[in-house]
Design an enzyme around this catalytic site. Structure first.
Site, mmCIF file in Angstrom:
data_model
loop_
_atom_site.group_PDB
_atom_site.id
_atom_site.type_symbol
_atom_site.label_atom_id
_atom_site.label_comp_id
_atom_site.label_asym_id
_atom_site.label_seq_id
_atom_site.Cartn_x
_atom_site.Cartn_y
_atom_site.Cartn_z
ATOM 1 N N CYS A 1 0.752 -1.156 -0.034
ATOM 2 C CA CYS A 1 -0.029 -0.013 0.040
ATOM 3 C C CYS A 1 0.555 1.292 0.082
ATOM 4 O O CYS A 1 1.630 1.536 -0.840
ATOM 5 C CB CYS A 1 -0.904 0.012 1.040
ATOM 6 S SG CYS A 1 -2.488 1.118 1.053
ATOM 7 N N HIS A 2 0.823 2.105 1.141
ATOM 8 C CA HIS A 2 1.507 3.420 1.246
ATOM 9 C C HIS A 2 2.992 3.091 1.559
ATOM 10 O O HIS A 2 3.686 4.123 1.774
ATOM 11 C CB HIS A 2 0.818 4.365 1.994
ATOM 12 C CG HIS A 2 -0.335 4.952 1.346
ATOM 13 N ND1 HIS A 2 -1.508 4.434 1.238
ATOM 14 C CD2 HIS A 2 -0.544 6.332 0.735
ATOM 15 C CE1 HIS A 2 -2.496 5.024 0.620
ATOM 16 N NE2 HIS A 2 -1.648 6.223 0.174
#
Length: 182
Positions: free
Chosen positions: A110-111
């Site tokens: 994800c991030h």
């Protein structure tokens, strides 16, 4: 099997996407590994379900007090706030960099790659992430691709990456396979 292999999960005191912490954690445990929660905070971390507070988890070690010497692999869960905090913490960035310096495998979702960008660990690597990180990864010298899971073999470390919670089954399966080979 990851029998007795120690896997660090690095998270900030607040902002980790809970499922991106708990699902890989379970996968490591089910494969016989020993996950440990490492944080820039001291006692507990607050996880989130997107923007809503979820559970808290006890910290096993502070990032300032440990490094890659103590572990066999590293997992970087996502959540927007989590990697944003980690990339601003010198101890967290040094902790991540130590895994690449020692050639130990790293998995990120994800991030989470924001912390890798800060550690200068995406240059020359193929990687995926949440789509909004595409430009950051390219600007840091990485090759961003839109795929469920990407394994970038090579020096100095093997890197496993995924985009989002929907990719967790493939991410967990792949990180266990890569960690077993290391």
């Amino acid at each position: 099997m990851l029998t007795d292999r120690r896997v660090a999960f690095l998270v900030a005191p607040e902002g980790t996407e809970q499922v991106e912490l708990t699902e890989p954690w379970k996968a490591v445990e089910q494969a016989g590994g020993r996950p440990e929660l490492v944080s820039t905070g001291k006692d507990r971390v607050q996880a989130f379900n997107h923007l809503d507070k979820a559970d808290t988890f006890p910290v096993d070690r502070a990032a300032a007090d440990t490094g890659a010497d103590d572990f066999d692999a590293l997992v970087l869960p996502g959540g927007v706030a989590n990697p944003d905090q980690l990339r601003m913490d010198d101890d967290a960035v040094a902790f991540v960099k130590s895994f690449f310096d020692q050639g130990k495998p790293v998995a990120v979702i994800c991030h989470g790659p924001w912390t890798l960008v800060e550690a200068d660990a995406v240059r020359g690597r193929k990687i995926t992430s949440w789509p909004s990180l595409r430009t950051d990864i390219r600007n840091a010298g990485g090759e961003w691709v839109d795929a469920e899971v990407v394994v970038c073999e090579g020096a100095p470390s093997t890197l496993v990456s995924s985009r989002k919670p929907d990719d967790l089954p493939a991410f967990c399966r792949t990180l266990v396979e890569v960690f077993e080979r290391a």
